[in-house]
Design a protein around this motif. Sequence first.
Motif, mmCIF file in Angstrom:
data_model
loop_
_atom_site.group_PDB
_atom_site.id
_atom_site.type_symbol
_atom_site.label_atom_id
_atom_site.label_comp_id
_atom_site.label_asym_id
_atom_site.label_seq_id
_atom_site.Cartn_x
_atom_site.Cartn_y
_atom_site.Cartn_z
ATOM 1 N N THR A 38 0.839 -1.197 0.000
ATOM 2 C CA THR A 38 0.000 0.000 0.000
ATOM 3 C C THR A 38 0.873 1.246 0.000
ATOM 4 O OG1 THR A 38 -1.727 -1.186 1.200
ATOM 5 C CG2 THR A 38 -1.861 1.212 1.217
ATOM 6 N N LYS A 39 1.942 1.224 0.787
ATOM 7 C CA LYS A 39 2.875 2.355 0.807
ATOM 8 C C LYS A 39 3.549 2.518 -0.558
ATOM 9 C CE LYS A 39 3.947 2.227 5.732
ATOM 10 N NZ LYS A 39 4.981 1.960 6.754
ATOM 11 N N THR A 40 3.945 1.411 -1.153
ATOM 12 C CA THR A 40 4.584 1.456 -2.475
ATOM 13 C C THR A 40 3.635 2.039 -3.510
ATOM 14 O OG1 THR A 40 5.944 -0.469 -1.946
ATOM 15 C CG2 THR A 40 5.648 0.044 -4.277
ATOM 16 N N LYS A 41 2.386 1.595 -3.463
ATOM 17 C CA LYS A 41 1.372 2.078 -4.405
ATOM 18 C C LYS A 41 1.139 3.573 -4.219
ATOM 19 C CE LYS A 41 -3.489 1.555 -5.419
ATOM 20 N NZ LYS A 41 -4.736 0.987 -4.948
ATOM 21 N N LYS A 42 1.030 4.015 -2.964
ATOM 22 C CA LYS A 42 0.797 5.428 -2.679
ATOM 23 C C LYS A 42 1.987 6.264 -3.137
ATOM 24 C CE LYS A 42 -1.289 7.027 1.115
ATOM 25 N NZ LYS A 42 -1.507 7.303 2.550
ATOM 26 N N HIS A 43 3.198 5.767 -2.895
ATOM 27 C CA HIS A 43 4.407 6.485 -3.311
ATOM 28 C C HIS A 43 4.447 6.632 -4.830
ATOM 29 C CE1 HIS A 43 8.733 6.942 -4.268
ATOM 30 N NE2 HIS A 43 8.725 7.707 -3.184
ATOM 31 N N ALA A 44 4.129 5.557 -5.544
ATOM 32 C CA ALA A 44 4.124 5.607 -7.007
ATOM 33 C C ALA A 44 3.056 6.583 -7.504
ATOM 34 C CB ALA A 44 3.892 4.213 -7.584
ATOM 35 N N HIS A 45 1.909 6.589 -6.848
ATOM 36 C CA HIS A 45 0.829 7.500 -7.253
ATOM 37 C C HIS A 45 1.239 8.957 -7.042
ATOM 38 C CE1 HIS A 45 -3.156 9.141 -7.868
ATOM 39 N NE2 HIS A 45 -3.054 9.748 -6.693
ATOM 40 N N LEU A 46 1.803 9.249 -5.875
ATOM 41 C CA LEU A 46 2.226 10.622 -5.595
ATOM 42 C C LEU A 46 3.335 11.068 -6.547
ATOM 43 C CD1 LEU A 46 2.209 10.560 -1.697
ATOM 44 C CD2 LEU A 46 0.596 11.740 -3.193
ATOM 45 N N THR A 47 4.267 10.179 -6.822
ATOM 46 C CA THR A 47 5.352 10.501 -7.751
ATOM 47 C C THR A 47 4.790 10.762 -9.141
ATOM 48 O OG1 THR A 47 6.857 9.108 -6.482
ATOM 49 C CG2 THR A 47 7.543 9.703 -8.713
ATOM 50 N N ASP A 48 3.847 9.915 -9.572
ATOM 51 C CA ASP A 48 3.225 10.082 -10.883
ATOM 52 C C ASP A 48 2.474 11.413 -10.964
ATOM 53 O OD1 ASP A 48 2.505 9.195 -13.526
ATOM 54 O OD2 ASP A 48 0.497 8.797 -12.727
ATOM 55 N N THR A 49 1.791 11.772 -9.888
ATOM 56 C CA THR A 49 1.066 13.050 -9.857
ATOM 57 C C THR A 49 2.031 14.213 -10.061
ATOM 58 O OG1 THR A 49 -0.554 12.105 -8.337
ATOM 59 C CG2 THR A 49 -0.485 14.496 -8.479
ATOM 60 N N GLU A 50 3.162 14.156 -9.389
ATOM 61 C CA GLU A 50 4.160 15.225 -9.529
ATOM 62 C C GLU A 50 4.790 15.227 -10.920
ATOM 63 O OE1 GLU A 50 4.900 17.718 -7.393
ATOM 64 O OE2 GLU A 50 3.246 16.950 -6.183
ATOM 65 N N VAL A 51 5.047 14.039 -11.461
ATOM 66 C CA VAL A 51 5.658 13.942 -12.793
ATOM 67 C C VAL A 51 4.720 14.520 -13.853
ATOM 68 C CG1 VAL A 51 6.305 12.287 -14.602
ATOM 69 C CG2 VAL A 51 7.217 12.040 -12.293
ATOM 70 N N MET A 52 3.423 14.249 -13.701
ATOM 71 C CA MET A 52 2.473 14.721 -14.703
ATOM 72 C C MET A 52 2.301 16.239 -14.674
ATOM 73 S SD MET A 52 1.932 12.098 -16.368
ATOM 74 C CE MET A 52 0.793 12.795 -17.533
ATOM 75 N N MET A 53 2.654 16.876 -13.563
ATOM 76 C CA MET A 53 2.562 18.344 -13.493
ATOM 77 C C MET A 53 3.735 19.023 -14.198
ATOM 78 S SD MET A 53 0.946 19.402 -9.849
ATOM 79 C CE MET A 53 1.813 18.331 -8.732
ATOM 80 N N LEU A 54 4.790 18.275 -14.483
ATOM 81 C CA LEU A 54 5.967 18.861 -15.121
ATOM 82 C C LEU A 54 5.736 19.051 -16.618
ATOM 83 C CD1 LEU A 54 8.714 16.724 -13.364
ATOM 84 C CD2 LEU A 54 8.066 19.080 -12.837
ATOM 85 N N VAL A 55 6.493 19.972 -17.184
ATOM 86 C CA VAL A 55 6.426 20.236 -18.626
ATOM 87 C C VAL A 55 6.988 19.030 -19.365
ATOM 88 C CG1 VAL A 55 7.184 21.838 -20.428
ATOM 89 C CG2 VAL A 55 6.776 22.674 -18.108
ATOM 90 N N ASP A 56 6.453 18.732 -20.546
ATOM 91 C CA ASP A 56 6.880 17.557 -21.311
ATOM 92 C C ASP A 56 8.362 17.585 -21.661
ATOM 93 O OD1 ASP A 56 4.391 16.420 -21.245
ATOM 94 O OD2 ASP A 56 3.765 17.210 -23.197
ATOM 95 N N GLU A 57 8.957 18.753 -21.782
ATOM 96 C CA GLU A 57 10.366 18.862 -22.158
ATOM 97 C C GLU A 57 11.311 18.680 -20.956
ATOM 98 O OE1 GLU A 57 8.126 21.446 -23.033
ATOM 99 O OE2 GLU A 57 7.746 20.425 -24.926
ATOM 100 N N THR A 58 10.779 18.479 -19.777
ATOM 101 C CA THR A 58 11.621 18.313 -18.588
ATOM 102 C C THR A 58 12.443 17.037 -18.731
ATOM 103 O OG1 THR A 58 9.920 19.380 -17.249
ATOM 104 C CG2 THR A 58 11.599 18.130 -16.082
ATOM 105 N N ARG A 59 13.729 17.158 -18.424
ATOM 106 C CA ARG A 59 14.597 15.986 -18.502
ATOM 107 C C ARG A 59 14.357 15.115 -17.270
ATOM 108 N NH1 ARG A 59 19.234 17.141 -22.117
ATOM 109 N NH2 ARG A 59 20.321 15.471 -21.049
ATOM 110 N N MET A 60 14.072 13.840 -17.506
ATOM 111 C CA MET A 60 13.809 12.914 -16.403
ATOM 112 C C MET A 60 14.756 11.730 -16.525
ATOM 113 S SD MET A 60 9.745 12.864 -16.107
ATOM 114 C CE MET A 60 8.832 14.355 -16.109
ATOM 115 N N TYR A 61 15.195 11.283 -15.388
ATOM 116 C CA TYR A 61 16.153 10.184 -15.347
ATOM 117 C C TYR A 61 15.585 9.040 -14.517
ATOM 118 C CZ TYR A 61 19.410 13.609 -17.164
ATOM 119 O OH TYR A 61 20.024 14.544 -17.946
ATOM 120 N N GLU A 62 15.795 7.854 -15.039
ATOM 121 C CA GLU A 62 15.376 6.636 -14.335
ATOM 122 C C GLU A 62 16.602 6.037 -13.649
ATOM 123 O OE1 GLU A 62 13.728 2.158 -15.365
ATOM 124 O OE2 GLU A 62 14.128 3.558 -16.989
#
Length: 131
Positions: A38-62
Amino acid sequence: MAAPVDLELKKAFTELQAKVMDTQQKVKLADLQIEQLTKTKKHAHLTDTEVMMLVDETRMYEGVGRMFILQPKGVIHNQLLEKQRIAEEKIKELEADGNQLCAASTWQILKAASVPQYLQGRRWICLKAGS
């Protein structure tokens, strides 16, 4: 003559107690795993929410091991959604297994509770639906 019967019942009671303890430990482990997922799922959801607020040209690293790989926003988003989906599936599996374990544990506890009554000369407890 009564001593062998009492020893058999005592042995059966001890075995039931061991099964109950084992089942309860499995239920606790399943609960801990569900909590962690549940914590993992919530963390992924919150991270995804923040990622989706960023501009498409933002450089992201895995992060991969000890290095980072440049990835497009869409790939990161899909990975986070997949992580949430997998966590949800595992949670559902663990909940189903936990429910089965709880039912088994309850039955074992009832059987264990009826052994002392049998030792006192009473009949085994039988539970009927609706009683």
